[in-house]
Design an enzyme around this catalytic site. Structure first.
Site, short mmCIF file in Angstrom:
data_model
loop_
_atom_site.label_atom_id
_atom_site.label_comp_id
_atom_site.label_asym_id
_atom_site.label_seq_id
_atom_site.Cartn_x
_atom_site.Cartn_y
_atom_site.Cartn_z
N TYR A 1 0.85 -1.19 0.00
CA TYR A 1 0.00 0.00 0.00
C TYR A 1 0.89 1.24 0.00
CZ TYR A 1 -4.22 2.71 0.80
OH TYR A 1 -5.25 3.60 0.66
N LYS B 1 -20.81 -20.35 -9.42
CA LYS B 1 -20.16 -20.22 -10.72
C LYS B 1 -18.71 -19.75 -10.53
CE LYS B 1 -20.72 -20.48 -15.23
NZ LYS B 1 -21.81 -19.84 -15.96
#
Length: 765
Positions: A40, A95
C-alpha cells in the site's frame, strides 16, 4: 434423503463454517512493515504511475488479467426463474467456485438490482475496468440477447452469456461426434429444437455455423411450432421460423434426424422417437428431468444416440466443460472479445478430444475398462484432466488468428505446461474418489456406529450412494442417533453382543479359533473377542458378509490394528502391511508412506512399501513419480540410515526398472524439479514433478503428514491400508466426518479392485 433433510443440509453447507463459498486471499507477502509499505502506501504509487502512463500495464501490476465478473440480475435462474439479485447470489458464487477449481480463474460475483436493459449495460460498462472478462449469467430472454450484444460491441474485454453459449458449445461438439457415428452430415440432417429461449437460440445459431441449413430446422416454443405466418414473433424467433405447415412436436419429429431439447420434462413420447429417422440423435437437456427419460429412450430405440444434462447417464452436456476453459484461453491472450471463431475452436477441441485415447485416470474415475469414442461417449467427461491443456490453447489460437488477441502466445509448449500446473488440474482427487465408489457401491462396515460423527459419515455415505453402510454397535443407541439425524434409510444394524446375533457370533468365534488356535487363541477367548466390534467387523469381511470396513475414530491406532491383523492377515507375498496418506496440496496430490505402521523398515521392507505405494497411486489414476527421502543426497552420507534408503532404491531399480523412482534424496530437492535437474541430472526423477514420497521411518512420515495437515490446512485421505487380504482401513483418532466419508469411499474402491482381480483370476483359470 428427505427433501426437508436435503434442504437443511444445503442451507448448512452455505452458512457454515462461514457464510458463502468464496473468499479473497493475499498473493504477496504481508508479514513485515516493508511488505505493507510495498503493498500500500507509499510503494503502491509506483505501479499506479506506470499504469497512468500505459493503461495496458494494469495487466502487469494487478490481478485484472485473471479476474472474471460473474454478473446477473437474477431474472432467469435455472429451475427457479425470476428470484431477484440477492437470491441469485449463491448461484453466482457457485459459478465463481467452478471458475477457480477448473481453470484457476478468480471469479467475482456481482448481482445487479435492475431489470432495465440500458441501466444494466451502463452499470457493467462502468465497472468493467476492474475485470479481465465478463460472464453474464441467468438473465432472461429477450433482454439477455440485447445486453450481451451491446456489451460485446462496447467493451474491449471478453464477454459471454454462458446460458446461451456454454450449452451451445458443448452440445455442438457432441452433435459433431454423434453425426460422425450416425454417418450423417450437418448440412443434410433435419433438426427439431424444443425451446426458444436464449440457450436454444444460441445452440441453433452455432449449429448453422457448422453447416446446418435453415430450411432443415424446426423450432418450437410453448405455443407450438414457430411458423412464419405466426404474429408477434421476436426477432430471434423470426430467425428460425419455418415455412412448413406443421403445428405440433409430434408432426415435427416425423423423419427428423436430430432432436434438441431445451424445454420441459417428458414432452417426447416413445411414439415420437419411433417416428424419427434411422440412428436418431436425441439431446434431451432439460434439467433435472429431460424431455424423455434416458432409460425409456434407450429401450425404445436400439440405434439411438442420446445425451442429457444429467451426470448419472452417459454423454452429459455440462457447461463446466466449456466456460472455464474458454475464458482461460481468452484471458491468456488478452482477447478483446469472445467471437464466433473462438467458440467454434472450443467446439472442435472438445469434439477432437473425445476421439483421442482416454487417460487411465478418467477410466478409473468412471470405473470403466476403457472409454472409447462411440454412442455412449460423444463428449469428454468433466473429470478429464486434458480439458485445460486442449481447450484454452484452441481458443487462444483462434483469438490470435481472428485478430482479437493483444498478447499473442509465443511458446506453446511452455503455455501448455503452465496450464497443466493450474490448480484446476490435480485437485479433483476427492471428486474422483466419490464418483468411482458410486459406480459400484460396496457394503462397508462402520465399526463405531454408536458415535454421532460416525453416524453422520454413514448417513452421507448412504445418501450420496458411495456405499451401503453396515452399522455395528448397541442397536437402541444407533436407532436413537438415526432418529436425531433423520437417517430413515433401512440399513443393517448389528450388535455383536446381542442375542439376536448369537448364532453369527458363535460361527465367527469358531472361525477365529480355527484360524489362530496355534497362536494362543482359545475357544473362550475367541467367543470373547467376537463380542468386540473390530474383531466382529473384520470377520464379516473375511467371511464375505461385508466388502470393506472402517474403524479407529475413537480408539488408538494400535488397538484397532491388532484385531484387523489377527483376523485378516497380510496378503500373499506381502511381508509387511503399510499405509499411505494422500495429501491434497496446492501443487496437487502427494502420496506419503508409510505413515502409520512400520517404525524403522529395513531396505527390503522400504522397497516393498515403495512398490505398494506406487500401486496405490496407480489405482487412483496417477503415474507415480517417486522419491525415497533421506537427510542425504545420492551417497553424500555413509551412515546406515542413508545407506538403507540407497539400497532400497537399488532393489526397486533392479526389480522394476520402469518405475520412476530415485533416492536417497532430500525433500526440497525432490519437490523442486528445477533444483533436481540442475544438481542431479542423472536421476530418474530429475526435472520431474514428484507426486509420491516414501519416508525412511514411521517417525518422519507421521510427523510430516500431520504437519502438512495442521499448518497448511491440507486435506488428508488416509491412512490407506495396503498389504491386507481384505479392504479394512483404520482412521486416525478423532477423524472428521469428511475424512470418514473419504475413507469409506477408499474402502469401497479397494473392494471393487479386489473383486476385479478375483474375477480376472477365475477367468484365467
Amino acid at each position: 434423503m428427505s427433501k426437508e433433510k436435503q434442504r437443511r443440509e444445503a442451507l448448512l453447507y452455505h452458512a457454515k463454517p462461514q457464510p458463502g463459498k468464496i473468499k479473497i486471499v493475499p498473493t504477496k507477502p504481508y508479514s513485515t512493515q516493508r511488505d505493507l509499505a510495498l503493498a500500500y502506501s507509499p510503494g503502491v504509487a509506483e505501479p499506479c504511475l506506470e499504469i497512468e502512463k500505459n493503461k495496458d500495464d494494469v495487466y502487469k501490476y494487478t490481478a485484472k488479467g485473471n479476474i472474471v465478473a460473474v454478473i446477473s440480475n437474477g431474472t432467469a435462474v435455472l429451475g427457479l426463474g425470476n428470484i431477484g439479485p440477492e437470491a441469485s447470489k449463491p448461484v453466482m458464487e457457485g459459478k465463481s467456485l467452478l471458475f477457480k477449481i477448473f481453470a484457476d480463474i478468480d471469479g467475482i460475483d456481482i448481482e445487479l438490482d435492475t431489470t432495465d436493459v440500458e441501466q444494466f449495460i451502463q452499470t457493467v460498462k462502468t465497472i468493467a475496468p476492474t475485470f479481465g472478462g465478463i460472464n453474464l449469467e441467468d438473465i432472461k430472454a429477450p433482454e439477455a440477447f440485447e445486453i450481451e450484444r451491446r456489451l460485446k460491441e462496447e467493451l474491449d474485454i471478453p464477454v459471454m452469456h454462458d446460458d446461451q453459449h456454454g450449452t451451445a458449445i458443448i452440445s455442438a461438439a457432441a452433435l459433431l461426434n454423434a453425426l460422425e457415428i450416425a454417418d450423417k452430415k450437418m448440412e443434410d440432417v433435419k433438426i427439431v429444437v424444443s425451446g426458444a429461449g436464449a440457450a436454444a437460440v444460441s445452440c441453433t445459431r452455432l449449429y448453422k455455423s457448422f453447416g446446418a441449413r435453415a430450411e432443415n430446422i424446426v423450432m418450437l416454443d410453448s405455443k407450438g411450432v414457430i411458423r412464419k405466418d405466426r404474429e408477434n414473433l421476436s426477432l430471434e424467433k423470426e430467425e428460425f421460423a419455418t415455412d412448413r405447415k406443421i403445428d405440433t412436436l409430434e408432426e415435427a419429429m416425423k423423419d427428423s434426424d436430430v432432436f434438441i431439447g431445451l424445454s420441459i420434462a417428458d414432452i417426447v413420447t416413445p411414439e415420437m422417437l419411433n417416428s424419427m429417422a434411422e440412428n436418431p440423435i436425441v439431446f434431451a437437456m432439460a434439467n433435472p428431468n429431460p424431455e424423455i427419460e434416458y432409460n425409456l429412450a434407450m429401450d425404445t430405440r436400439e440405434d439411438i444416440i442420446m445425451a442429457t444434462g444429467r451426470s448419472d447417464h452417459p454423454n452429459q452436456v455440462n457447461n463446466v466443460l466449456g466456460f472455464p476453459f474458454i475464458f482461460r484461453g481468452a484471458l491468456d491472450v488478452r482477447a478483446t472479445k469472445i467471437n464466433e471463431e473462438m467458440k467454434m475452436a472450443a467446439v472442435r477441441a472438445l469434439a477432437d478430444l473425445t476421439r483421442e485415447p482416454v487417460p487411465e485416470q478418467v477410466n478409473i474415475a468412471y470405473d470403466t475398462t476403457r472409454l472409447t469414442f462411440g454412442r455412449d461417449y460423444i463428449i469428454p467427461k468433466p473429470f478429464d484432466p486434458r480439458l485445460i491443456t486442449h481447450v484454452p490453447p484452441a481458443v487462444a489460437r483462434a483469438a490470435m488468428e481472428s485478430g482479437v488477441a493483444r498478447l499473442p502466445i509465443q511458446d506453446w509448449d511452455r503455455y501448455e505446461e503452465e496450464l497443466y500446473q493450474r490448480s484446476g488440474n490435480d485437485n479433483k482427487v476427492v471428486r474422483l474418489l466419490h464418483n468411482r465408489a458410486k459406480v459400484n457401491p460396496k457394503r462397508i462396515v462402520f465399526a463405531e456406529a454408536e458415535l454421532l460423527d460416525v453416524m453422520k459419515a454413514a448417513q452421507i455415505v448412504h445418501d450420496e450412494g458411495i456405499a451401503t453402510p453396515i452399522l455395528l454397535g448397541h442397536k437402541p443407541t444407533i436407532e436413537k442417533l438415526k432418529d436425531e439425524l433423520e437417517f430413515d434409510a433401512e440399513v443393517p444394524i448389528i450388535d455383536p453382543r446381542s442375542d439376536e446375533f448369537s448364532e453369527m457370533r458363535t460361527k465367527y468365534a469358531l472361525k477365529l479359533w480355527e484360524l489362530r488356535k496355534r497362536k494362543g487363541e482359545t475357544k473362550y477367548s475367541a467367543r470373547v473377542n467376537m463380542g468386540k466390534r473390530n474383531y466382529f467387523g473384520a470377520m464379516m469381511l473375511k467371511e464375505g458378509d461385508a466388502d470393506g470396513m472402517i474403524s479407529g475414530y475413537s480408539r488408538s491406532y494400535p488397538k484397532v490394528l491388532r484385531p484387523v491383523f489377527e483376523v485378516l492377515g497380510r496378503a500373499k507375498n506381502v511381508k509387511n502391511a503399510s499405509t499411505v496418506n494422500i495429501m491434497i496440496t496446492d501443487r496437487g496430490p502427494l502420496f506419503l508412506a508409510d505413515t502409520s505402521i512400520n517404525i524403522d523398515p529395513n531396505a527390503e521392507e522400504l522397497a516393498e512399501i515403495a512398490q505398494m505405494t506406487a500401486n496405490v497411486a496407480q489405482t487412483f489414476g496417477f503415474n507415480p513419480v517417486m522419491a525415497l527421502l533421506s537427510y542425504a543426497n545420492f551417497g553424500s552420507s555413509s551412515h546406515p540410515n542413508a545407506q538403507k534408503v540407497k539400497e532400497a532404491v537399488r532393489i526397486l531399480h533392479e526389480r522394476n526398472p520402469d518405475l520412476v523412482v530415485d533416492g536417497e534424496i532430500q525433500t526440497d530437492f525432490a519437490l523442486d524439479p528445477e533444483m533436481s535437474s540442475k544438481n542431479f541430472p542423472f536421476s530418474k526423477i530429475s526435472g520431474k514433478k514428484v507426486n509420491t514420497l516414501v519416508f525412511p521411518n514411521l517417525e518422519s512420515a507421521n510427523i510430516t503428514y500431520k504437519l502438512l495437515k495442521g499448518l497448511n490446512n491440507a486435506d488428508s485421505i488416509g491412512p490407506i491400508m495396503v498389504g491386507l487380504t481384505r479392504a479394512a482401513h483404520i482412521l486416525q483418532l478423532g477423524a472428521s466426518v469428511d475424512e470418514m466419508v473419504n475413507m469409506a469411499a477408499v474402502a469401497a474402491i479397494d473392494a471393487q479392485e479386489r473383486e476385479k482381480r478375483r474375477k480376472a483370476k477365475m477367468q484365467g483359470e
